[in-house]
Design a protein around this motif. Structure first.
Motif, PDB file in Angstrom:
ATOM      1  N   GLY A 198       0.786  -1.229   0.000  1.00 10.27           N
ATOM      2  CA  GLY A 198       0.000   0.000   0.000  1.00 10.27           C
ATOM      3  C   GLY A 198       0.816   1.276   0.000  1.00 10.27           C
ATOM      4  N   LYS A 199       1.806   1.378   0.899  1.00  8.72           N
ATOM      5  CA  LYS A 199       2.564   2.621   1.023  1.00  8.72           C
ATOM      6  C   LYS A 199       3.416   2.912  -0.203  1.00  8.72           C
ATOM      7  CE  LYS A 199       2.866   3.345   5.997  1.00  8.72           C
ATOM      8  NZ  LYS A 199       3.773   3.584   7.135  1.00  8.72           N
ATOM      9  N   LEU A 200       3.740   1.885  -0.976  1.00 11.91           N
ATOM     10  CA  LEU A 200       4.581   2.089  -2.156  1.00 11.91           C
ATOM     11  C   LEU A 200       3.771   2.255  -3.440  1.00 11.91           C
ATOM     12  CD1 LEU A 200       7.598  -0.346  -1.629  1.00 11.91           C
ATOM     13  CD2 LEU A 200       7.577   2.143  -1.450  1.00 11.91           C
ATOM     14  N   ARG A 201       2.494   2.002  -3.387  1.00 12.81           N
ATOM     15  CA  ARG A 201       1.702   2.088  -4.621  1.00 12.81           C
ATOM     16  C   ARG A 201       1.690   3.487  -5.230  1.00 12.81           C
ATOM     17  NH1 ARG A 201      -3.929  -0.915  -4.216  1.00 12.81           N
ATOM     18  NH2 ARG A 201      -3.939  -0.329  -6.410  1.00 12.81           N
ATOM     19  N   PRO A 202       1.701   4.577  -4.432  1.00 14.41           N
ATOM     20  CA  PRO A 202       1.776   5.901  -5.065  1.00 14.41           C
ATOM     21  C   PRO A 202       3.045   6.123  -5.879  1.00 14.41           C
ATOM     22  CG  PRO A 202       0.981   6.095  -2.810  1.00 14.41           C
ATOM     23  CD  PRO A 202       1.445   4.680  -2.980  1.00 14.41           C
ATOM     24  N   THR A 203       4.106   5.349  -5.611  1.00 18.74           N
ATOM     25  CA  THR A 203       5.347   5.537  -6.370  1.00 18.74           C
ATOM     26  C   THR A 203       5.196   5.120  -7.831  1.00 18.74           C
ATOM     27  OG1 THR A 203       6.242   3.343  -5.780  1.00 18.74           O
ATOM     28  CG2 THR A 203       6.738   5.175  -4.296  1.00 18.74           C
ATOM     29  N   LEU A 204       4.079   4.481  -8.187  1.00 16.37           N
ATOM     30  CA  LEU A 204       3.837   4.163  -9.599  1.00 16.37           C
ATOM     31  C   LEU A 204       3.879   5.418 -10.465  1.00 16.37           C
ATOM     32  CD1 LEU A 204       0.937   1.548  -9.353  1.00 16.37           C
ATOM     33  CD2 LEU A 204       3.203   1.139 -10.329  1.00 16.37           C
ATOM     34  N   VAL A 205       3.489   6.549  -9.886  1.00 12.53           N
ATOM     35  CA  VAL A 205       3.444   7.799 -10.651  1.00 12.53           C
ATOM     36  C   VAL A 205       4.850   8.219 -11.076  1.00 12.53           C
ATOM     37  CG1 VAL A 205       2.565  10.164 -10.640  1.00 12.53           C
ATOM     38  CG2 VAL A 205       1.396   8.409  -9.328  1.00 12.53           C
ATOM     39  N   ILE A 206       5.872   7.740 -10.380  1.00 12.27           N
ATOM     40  CA  ILE A 206       7.250   8.088 -10.736  1.00 12.27           C
ATOM     41  C   ILE A 206       7.592   7.613 -12.143  1.00 12.27           C
ATOM     42  CG2 ILE A 206       9.688   7.819 -10.070  1.00 12.27           C
ATOM     43  CD1 ILE A 206       8.816   7.569  -7.193  1.00 12.27           C
ATOM     44  N   LEU A 207       6.836   6.647 -12.665  1.00  9.15           N
ATOM     45  CA  LEU A 207       7.057   6.195 -14.039  1.00  9.15           C
ATOM     46  C   LEU A 207       6.992   7.352 -15.041  1.00  9.15           C
ATOM     47  CD1 LEU A 207       4.829   2.979 -14.025  1.00  9.15           C
ATOM     48  CD2 LEU A 207       7.319   3.018 -14.269  1.00  9.15           C
ATOM     49  N   VAL A 208       6.226   8.388 -14.706  1.00  3.63           N
ATOM     50  CA  VAL A 208       6.038   9.522 -15.622  1.00  3.63           C
ATOM     51  C   VAL A 208       7.292  10.394 -15.700  1.00  3.63           C
ATOM     52  CG1 VAL A 208       4.655  11.614 -16.027  1.00  3.63           C
ATOM     53  CG2 VAL A 208       3.562   9.530 -15.118  1.00  3.63           C
ATOM     54  N   ALA A 209       8.034  10.481 -14.612  1.00  2.00           N
ATOM     55  CA  ALA A 209       9.093  11.481 -14.507  1.00  2.00           C
ATOM     56  C   ALA A 209      10.256  11.296 -15.490  1.00  2.00           C
ATOM     57  CB  ALA A 209       9.614  11.549 -13.070  1.00  2.00           C
ATOM     58  N   PRO A 210      10.855  10.102 -15.625  1.00  2.82           N
ATOM     59  CA  PRO A 210      12.044  10.007 -16.496  1.00  2.82           C
ATOM     60  C   PRO A 210      11.821  10.444 -17.939  1.00  2.82           C
ATOM     61  CG  PRO A 210      11.898   8.093 -15.047  1.00  2.82           C
ATOM     62  CD  PRO A 210      10.615   8.842 -14.889  1.00  2.82           C
ATOM     63  N   PRO A 211      10.765   9.982 -18.624  1.00  5.47           N
ATOM     64  CA  PRO A 211      10.614  10.459 -20.011  1.00  5.47           C
ATOM     65  C   PRO A 211      10.259  11.932 -20.093  1.00  5.47           C
ATOM     66  CG  PRO A 211       8.729   9.104 -19.372  1.00  5.47           C
ATOM     67  CD  PRO A 211       9.752   8.959 -18.287  1.00  5.47           C
ATOM     68  N   ALA A 212       9.474  12.441 -19.130  1.00  4.41           N
ATOM     69  CA  ALA A 212       9.103  13.862 -19.161  1.00  4.41           C
ATOM     70  C   ALA A 212      10.324  14.745 -18.939  1.00  4.41           C
ATOM     71  CB  ALA A 212       8.036  14.151 -18.102  1.00  4.41           C
ATOM     72  N   VAL A 213      11.112  14.418 -17.924  1.00  4.24           N
ATOM     73  CA  VAL A 213      12.336  15.182 -17.671  1.00  4.24           C
ATOM     74  C   VAL A 213      13.342  14.937 -18.788  1.00  4.24           C
ATOM     75  CG1 VAL A 213      14.240  15.566 -16.072  1.00  4.24           C
ATOM     76  CG2 VAL A 213      11.955  15.119 -15.182  1.00  4.24           C
ATOM     77  N   GLY A 214      13.355  13.712 -19.310  1.00  2.00           N
ATOM     78  CA  GLY A 214      14.252  13.398 -20.420  1.00  2.00           C
ATOM     79  C   GLY A 214      13.970  14.274 -21.630  1.00  2.00           C
ATOM     80  N   PHE A 215      12.688  14.519 -21.919  1.00  2.00           N
ATOM     81  CA  PHE A 215      12.320  15.424 -23.013  1.00  2.00           C
ATOM     82  C   PHE A 215      12.880  16.813 -22.764  1.00  2.00           C
ATOM     83  CE2 PHE A 215       9.415  18.909 -24.037  1.00  2.00           C
ATOM     84  CZ  PHE A 215       9.462  18.878 -25.426  1.00  2.00           C
ATOM     85  N   LEU A 216      12.660  17.336 -21.545  1.00  2.00           N
ATOM     86  CA  LEU A 216      13.126  18.695 -21.224  1.00  2.00           C
ATOM     87  C   LEU A 216      14.642  18.804 -21.356  1.00  2.00           C
ATOM     88  CD1 LEU A 216      10.856  19.307 -18.114  1.00  2.00           C
ATOM     89  CD2 LEU A 216      10.681  20.475 -20.314  1.00  2.00           C
ATOM     90  N   ALA A 217      15.348  17.782 -20.869  1.00  2.00           N
ATOM     91  CA  ALA A 217      16.810  17.808 -20.942  1.00  2.00           C
ATOM     92  C   ALA A 217      17.292  17.677 -22.385  1.00  2.00           C
ATOM     93  CB  ALA A 217      17.382  16.681 -20.077  1.00  2.00           C
ATOM     94  N   TRP A 218      16.633  16.808 -23.147  1.00  2.00           N
ATOM     95  CA  TRP A 218      17.058  16.581 -24.527  1.00  2.00           C
ATOM     96  C   TRP A 218      16.937  17.841 -25.378  1.00  2.00           C
ATOM     97  CZ3 TRP A 218      19.826  13.230 -27.162  1.00  2.00           C
ATOM     98  CH2 TRP A 218      19.735  13.211 -28.555  1.00  2.00           C
ATOM     99  N   VAL A 219      15.791  18.525 -25.282  1.00  2.00           N
ATOM    100  CA  VAL A 219      15.636  19.738 -26.090  1.00  2.00           C
ATOM    101  C   VAL A 219      16.599  20.826 -25.613  1.00  2.00           C
ATOM    102  CG1 VAL A 219      13.258  19.257 -26.743  1.00  2.00           C
ATOM    103  CG2 VAL A 219      13.700  20.593 -24.678  1.00  2.00           C
ATOM    104  N   GLN A 220      16.938  20.817 -24.339  1.00  2.00           N
ATOM    105  CA  GLN A 220      17.934  21.770 -23.844  1.00  2.00           C
ATOM    106  C   GLN A 220      19.299  21.479 -24.461  1.00  2.00           C
ATOM    107  OE1 GLN A 220      17.565  24.713 -22.584  1.00  2.00           O
ATOM    108  NE2 GLN A 220      17.431  24.453 -20.383  1.00  2.00           N
TER     109      GLN A 220
END
Length: 320
Positions: free
Chosen positions: A197-219
Protein backbone atom coordinates in the motif's frame (compact mmCIF):
# COMPACT_ATOMS: atom_id res chain seq x y z
CA UNK A 1 2.35 -0.30 38.28
CA UNK A 2 3.75 2.16 35.73
CA UNK A 3 1.14 4.20 33.91
CA UNK A 4 1.34 3.47 30.18
CA UNK A 5 0.78 7.14 29.47
CA UNK A 6 3.98 8.00 31.34
CA UNK A 7 6.13 5.80 29.11
CA UNK A 8 8.68 7.78 27.10
CA UNK A 9 7.45 8.71 23.64
CA UNK A 10 9.64 7.90 20.62
CA UNK A 11 11.56 10.84 19.20
CA UNK A 12 9.85 12.19 16.12
CA UNK A 13 13.20 13.50 14.87
CA UNK A 14 14.65 10.00 15.13
CA UNK A 15 11.94 8.77 12.78
CA UNK A 16 12.11 11.72 10.37
CA UNK A 17 11.97 9.93 6.98
CA UNK A 18 14.23 10.76 4.06
CA UNK A 19 11.15 10.46 1.83
CA UNK A 20 10.08 13.87 3.20
CA UNK A 21 12.30 15.39 0.48
CA UNK A 22 9.66 14.36 -2.04
CA UNK A 23 7.82 17.44 -0.76
CA UNK A 24 10.59 19.85 -1.75
CA UNK A 25 10.89 18.14 -5.15
CA UNK A 26 7.18 18.56 -5.74
CA UNK A 27 7.09 22.21 -4.69
CA UNK A 28 10.09 23.15 -6.83
CA UNK A 29 8.46 21.22 -9.67
CA UNK A 30 5.27 23.26 -9.24
CA UNK A 31 7.27 26.50 -9.32
CA UNK A 32 8.94 25.47 -12.58
CA UNK A 33 5.62 24.38 -14.09
CA UNK A 34 4.00 27.71 -13.19
CA UNK A 35 6.92 29.56 -14.75
CA UNK A 36 6.70 27.45 -17.91
CA UNK A 37 3.01 28.32 -18.09
CA UNK A 38 3.74 32.05 -17.99
CA UNK A 39 2.59 32.53 -14.38
CA UNK A 40 5.79 34.20 -13.23
CA UNK A 41 4.63 35.86 -10.01
CA UNK A 42 2.95 32.73 -8.58
CA UNK A 43 6.03 30.77 -9.63
CA UNK A 44 8.28 33.06 -7.58
CA UNK A 45 6.04 32.77 -4.52
CA UNK A 46 5.88 28.98 -4.75
CA UNK A 47 9.63 28.80 -5.36
CA UNK A 48 10.28 30.90 -2.25
CA UNK A 49 8.01 28.62 -0.25
CA UNK A 50 9.76 25.56 -1.64
CA UNK A 51 13.11 27.02 -0.59
CA UNK A 52 11.84 27.51 2.97
CA UNK A 53 10.52 23.93 3.08
CA UNK A 54 13.78 22.56 1.65
CA UNK A 55 15.86 24.50 4.21
CA UNK A 56 13.68 23.15 7.03
CA UNK A 57 14.07 19.60 5.75
CA UNK A 58 17.86 19.97 5.48
CA UNK A 59 18.02 21.24 9.06
CA UNK A 60 15.88 18.33 10.25
CA UNK A 61 18.09 15.84 8.40
CA UNK A 62 21.24 17.44 9.85
CA UNK A 63 19.76 17.28 13.35
CA UNK A 64 18.85 13.64 12.83
CA UNK A 65 22.40 12.90 11.68
CA UNK A 66 23.81 14.63 14.78
CA UNK A 67 21.43 13.19 17.37
CA UNK A 68 20.26 9.90 15.88
CA UNK A 69 23.08 8.69 13.66
CA UNK A 70 22.19 5.02 14.03
CA UNK A 71 18.63 5.71 12.86
CA UNK A 72 19.97 7.49 9.77
CA UNK A 73 22.33 4.58 9.07
CA UNK A 74 19.44 2.15 9.36
CA UNK A 75 17.51 4.21 6.83
CA UNK A 76 20.49 4.17 4.47
CA UNK A 77 20.61 0.37 4.67
CA UNK A 78 16.86 0.05 4.11
CA UNK A 79 16.28 -1.51 0.64
CA UNK A 80 13.47 0.94 -0.24
CA UNK A 81 14.42 4.15 1.57
CA UNK A 82 17.95 4.06 0.14
CA UNK A 83 16.57 5.25 -3.22
CA UNK A 84 15.10 8.38 -1.60
CA UNK A 85 18.46 9.82 -0.48
CA UNK A 86 19.17 11.40 -3.91
CA UNK A 87 15.94 13.41 -3.46
CA UNK A 88 18.15 15.77 -1.43
CA UNK A 89 20.51 16.51 -4.32
CA UNK A 90 17.64 16.55 -6.83
CA UNK A 91 16.01 19.30 -4.75
CA UNK A 92 19.26 21.28 -4.94
CA UNK A 93 19.41 20.89 -8.73
CA UNK A 94 15.77 21.96 -9.01
CA UNK A 95 16.52 24.96 -6.81
CA UNK A 96 19.37 25.91 -9.15
CA UNK A 97 17.02 25.54 -12.13
CA UNK A 98 14.52 27.85 -10.44
CA UNK A 99 17.21 30.40 -9.52
CA UNK A 100 18.82 30.46 -12.97
CA UNK A 101 16.78 33.41 -14.26
CA UNK A 102 16.72 35.16 -10.88
CA UNK A 103 20.43 35.05 -10.04
CA UNK A 104 22.69 33.08 -12.40
CA UNK A 105 25.80 33.29 -10.13
CA UNK A 106 23.89 31.86 -7.16
CA UNK A 107 22.24 29.28 -9.40
CA UNK A 108 25.65 28.19 -10.69
CA UNK A 109 27.00 27.63 -7.18
CA UNK A 110 23.90 25.71 -6.09
CA UNK A 111 23.96 23.64 -9.29
CA UNK A 112 27.61 22.66 -8.84
CA UNK A 113 26.96 21.53 -5.28
CA UNK A 114 23.81 19.70 -6.33
CA UNK A 115 25.37 17.77 -9.21
CA UNK A 116 28.44 16.91 -7.12
CA UNK A 117 26.25 15.39 -4.41
CA UNK A 118 24.09 13.73 -7.06
CA UNK A 119 27.12 12.16 -8.75
CA UNK A 120 28.37 10.75 -5.46
CA UNK A 121 24.94 9.47 -4.38
CA UNK A 122 24.34 7.84 -7.77
CA UNK A 123 27.62 5.95 -7.55
CA UNK A 124 27.09 4.94 -3.93
CA UNK A 125 23.47 3.87 -4.37
CA UNK A 126 24.17 1.84 -7.51
CA UNK A 127 27.23 0.31 -5.82
CA UNK A 128 24.94 -0.73 -2.96
CA UNK A 129 22.53 -2.30 -5.44
CA UNK A 130 25.24 -4.44 -7.07
CA UNK A 131 27.15 -5.29 -3.89
CA UNK A 132 27.25 -8.68 -2.22
CA UNK A 133 23.97 -7.83 -0.53
CA UNK A 134 21.02 -9.50 -2.24
CA UNK A 135 17.81 -7.63 -3.08
CA UNK A 136 14.56 -9.46 -3.67
CA UNK A 137 11.93 -8.54 -6.28
CA UNK A 138 9.57 -7.42 -3.51
CA UNK A 139 12.08 -4.69 -2.55
CA UNK A 140 12.07 -3.16 -6.04
CA UNK A 141 9.69 -0.29 -6.74
CA UNK A 142 9.44 2.74 -9.06
CA UNK A 143 11.18 4.69 -6.27
CA UNK A 144 14.39 3.20 -7.64
CA UNK A 145 14.03 5.62 -10.55
CA UNK A 146 14.82 8.55 -8.24
CA UNK A 147 18.65 8.30 -8.51
CA UNK A 148 18.39 8.11 -12.32
CA UNK A 149 15.91 10.99 -12.60
CA UNK A 150 18.25 13.25 -10.64
CA UNK A 151 20.90 12.86 -13.31
CA UNK A 152 18.51 13.70 -16.14
CA UNK A 153 17.45 16.94 -14.41
CA UNK A 154 21.01 18.29 -14.40
CA UNK A 155 21.02 19.66 -18.00
CA UNK A 156 17.98 21.88 -17.37
CA UNK A 157 20.18 24.44 -15.65
CA UNK A 158 23.58 23.02 -16.61
CA UNK A 159 23.35 23.82 -20.32
CA UNK A 160 22.31 27.49 -19.91
CA UNK A 161 25.00 27.88 -17.25
CA UNK A 162 27.64 26.71 -19.74
CA UNK A 163 28.31 23.18 -18.44
CA UNK A 164 27.31 21.41 -21.65
CA UNK A 165 29.68 18.42 -21.55
CA UNK A 166 29.02 17.82 -17.86
CA UNK A 167 25.31 17.95 -18.62
CA UNK A 168 25.77 15.31 -21.31
CA UNK A 169 27.43 13.05 -18.73
CA UNK A 170 24.51 13.28 -16.33
CA UNK A 171 21.96 12.90 -19.12
CA UNK A 172 23.66 9.78 -20.48
CA UNK A 173 23.93 8.11 -17.07
CA UNK A 174 20.35 8.94 -16.17
CA UNK A 175 18.81 7.72 -19.40
CA UNK A 176 20.76 4.46 -19.47
CA UNK A 177 19.70 3.59 -15.94
CA UNK A 178 16.12 4.62 -16.73
CA UNK A 179 16.01 1.98 -19.49
CA UNK A 180 17.60 -0.66 -17.24
CA UNK A 181 15.35 0.07 -14.27
CA UNK A 182 12.23 0.34 -16.45
CA UNK A 183 12.75 -3.27 -17.51
CA UNK A 184 13.33 -4.43 -13.95
CA UNK A 185 10.38 -2.51 -12.53
CA UNK A 186 7.94 -3.83 -15.13
CA UNK A 187 9.19 -7.36 -14.51
CA UNK A 188 8.46 -6.84 -10.81
CA UNK A 189 5.02 -5.28 -11.45
CA UNK A 190 3.89 -7.97 -13.89
CA UNK A 191 5.36 -11.19 -12.54
CA UNK A 192 5.48 -10.63 -8.77
CA UNK A 193 3.18 -9.60 -5.95
CA UNK A 194 1.54 -6.15 -6.21
CA UNK A 195 3.26 -3.21 -4.55
CA UNK A 196 2.38 -2.83 -0.86
CA UNK A 197 0.00 0.00 0.00
CA UNK A 198 2.56 2.62 1.02
CA UNK A 199 4.58 2.09 -2.16
CA UNK A 200 1.70 2.09 -4.62
CA UNK A 201 1.78 5.90 -5.07
CA UNK A 202 5.35 5.54 -6.37
CA UNK A 203 3.84 4.16 -9.60
CA UNK A 204 3.44 7.80 -10.65
CA UNK A 205 7.25 8.09 -10.74
CA UNK A 206 7.06 6.20 -14.04
CA UNK A 207 6.04 9.52 -15.62
CA UNK A 208 9.09 11.48 -14.51
CA UNK A 209 12.04 10.01 -16.50
CA UNK A 210 10.61 10.46 -20.01
CA UNK A 211 9.10 13.86 -19.16
CA UNK A 212 12.34 15.18 -17.67
CA UNK A 213 14.25 13.40 -20.42
CA UNK A 214 12.32 15.42 -23.01
CA UNK A 215 13.13 18.69 -21.22
CA UNK A 216 16.81 17.81 -20.94
CA UNK A 217 17.06 16.58 -24.53
CA UNK A 218 15.64 19.74 -26.09
CA UNK A 219 17.93 21.77 -23.84
CA UNK A 220 20.96 19.82 -25.07
CA UNK A 221 19.74 20.17 -28.68
CA UNK A 222 19.50 23.95 -28.45
CA UNK A 223 15.71 24.00 -28.37
CA UNK A 224 15.21 21.77 -31.41
CA UNK A 225 12.27 19.37 -31.27
CA UNK A 226 13.36 16.27 -33.16
CA UNK A 227 12.16 12.67 -33.33
CA UNK A 228 13.80 11.71 -30.01
CA UNK A 229 12.14 14.63 -28.25
CA UNK A 230 8.75 13.55 -29.54
CA UNK A 231 9.37 9.95 -28.49
CA UNK A 232 10.26 10.96 -24.95
CA UNK A 233 7.30 13.33 -24.59
CA UNK A 234 4.79 10.81 -25.88
CA UNK A 235 6.17 8.04 -23.68
CA UNK A 236 5.63 10.46 -20.83
CA UNK A 237 2.00 10.93 -21.92
CA UNK A 238 1.52 7.17 -22.10
CA UNK A 239 2.75 6.66 -18.55
CA UNK A 240 0.59 9.59 -17.41
CA UNK A 241 -2.48 7.87 -18.86
CA UNK A 242 -1.38 4.53 -17.40
CA UNK A 243 -1.04 5.83 -13.85
CA UNK A 244 -4.22 7.92 -14.19
CA UNK A 245 -6.11 4.63 -14.38
CA UNK A 246 -4.62 3.72 -10.99
CA UNK A 247 -5.64 6.97 -9.28
CA UNK A 248 -9.08 5.80 -8.03
CA UNK A 249 -7.43 2.86 -6.27
CA UNK A 250 -4.67 5.10 -4.86
CA UNK A 251 -7.21 7.50 -3.37
CA UNK A 252 -8.63 4.67 -1.26
CA UNK A 253 -5.30 4.11 0.49
CA UNK A 254 -4.45 5.65 3.88
CA UNK A 255 -2.30 8.76 3.55
CA UNK A 256 1.48 8.33 3.70
CA UNK A 257 4.40 10.56 2.73
CA UNK A 258 4.87 8.38 -0.34
CA UNK A 259 1.84 10.21 -1.82
CA UNK A 260 4.21 13.13 -2.48
CA UNK A 261 5.52 10.91 -5.28
CA UNK A 262 2.51 12.14 -7.27
CA UNK A 263 3.73 15.74 -7.31
CA UNK A 264 7.05 15.96 -9.13
CA UNK A 265 6.22 13.59 -12.03
CA UNK A 266 3.00 15.52 -12.66
CA UNK A 267 4.97 18.78 -12.56
CA UNK A 268 7.49 17.34 -15.03
CA UNK A 269 4.91 16.32 -17.64
CA UNK A 270 3.14 19.67 -17.19
CA UNK A 271 6.37 21.59 -17.80
CA UNK A 272 7.18 19.34 -20.77
CA UNK A 273 3.80 20.13 -22.33
CA UNK A 274 4.35 23.88 -21.96
CA UNK A 275 7.88 23.58 -23.36
CA UNK A 276 6.73 21.61 -26.40
CA UNK A 277 3.97 24.17 -27.02
CA UNK A 278 6.45 27.05 -26.79
CA UNK A 279 8.87 25.43 -29.21
CA UNK A 280 6.34 24.22 -31.77
CA UNK A 281 3.38 26.57 -31.35
CA UNK A 282 1.06 23.65 -30.62
CA UNK A 283 -2.19 24.93 -29.13
CA UNK A 284 -3.18 21.39 -28.19
CA UNK A 285 -0.12 20.95 -26.01
CA UNK A 286 -0.58 24.41 -24.51
CA UNK A 287 -4.15 23.57 -23.51
CA UNK A 288 -3.04 20.20 -22.18
CA UNK A 289 -0.38 21.96 -20.16
CA UNK A 290 -2.94 24.16 -18.44
CA UNK A 291 -5.20 21.19 -17.72
CA UNK A 292 -2.26 19.33 -16.18
CA UNK A 293 -1.26 22.46 -14.26
CA UNK A 294 -4.72 22.69 -12.71
CA UNK A 295 -4.52 19.04 -11.68
CA UNK A 296 -1.04 19.64 -10.29
CA UNK A 297 -2.13 22.62 -8.18
CA UNK A 298 -5.10 20.70 -6.76
CA UNK A 299 -2.86 17.71 -6.06
CA UNK A 300 -0.23 19.70 -4.20
CA UNK A 301 -2.79 21.67 -2.18
CA UNK A 302 -4.40 18.37 -1.17
CA UNK A 303 -0.99 16.90 -0.29
CA UNK A 304 -0.11 19.90 1.88
CA UNK A 305 -3.42 19.67 3.74
CA UNK A 306 -3.14 15.91 4.22
CA UNK A 307 0.46 16.20 5.39
CA UNK A 308 -0.44 18.94 7.89
CA UNK A 309 -3.36 16.86 9.17
CA UNK A 310 -1.19 13.75 9.50
CA UNK A 311 1.54 15.72 11.33
CA UNK A 312 -1.02 17.20 13.74
CA UNK A 313 -2.36 13.70 14.43
CA UNK A 314 1.18 12.32 15.01
CA UNK A 315 0.77 9.93 12.09
CA UNK A 316 4.13 10.69 10.48
CA UNK A 317 7.68 10.60 11.86
CA UNK A 318 6.72 7.51 13.86
CA UNK A 319 8.23 4.01 14.06
CA UNK A 320 7.09 1.62 11.35
Amino acid sequence: MTDATSAPQPSRLEHFPISFFGMSMGLFGLALALHAGGLTTPAHWVGAGALVVFAALVLALAAKAALHWEALKAEWHHPVRLAFFPATSISLILLATFLREVSPPVAEGVWLVGVAVQAVLTLVVISAWISARAFGPQQLSPAWFIPAVGNVIAPLAGVPLGYVELSWYFFAVGMIFWVVLLTLVFNRLIFHDPLPGKLRPTLVILVAPPAVGFLAWVQLQGGQVDAMARILLNVGYFFTALVAIQVPALLKLPFALSFWALSFPLAAITTASFRFAALTGSGVHLGLGYVLLAVLVVTIVALILRTARAAAAHQICIPE
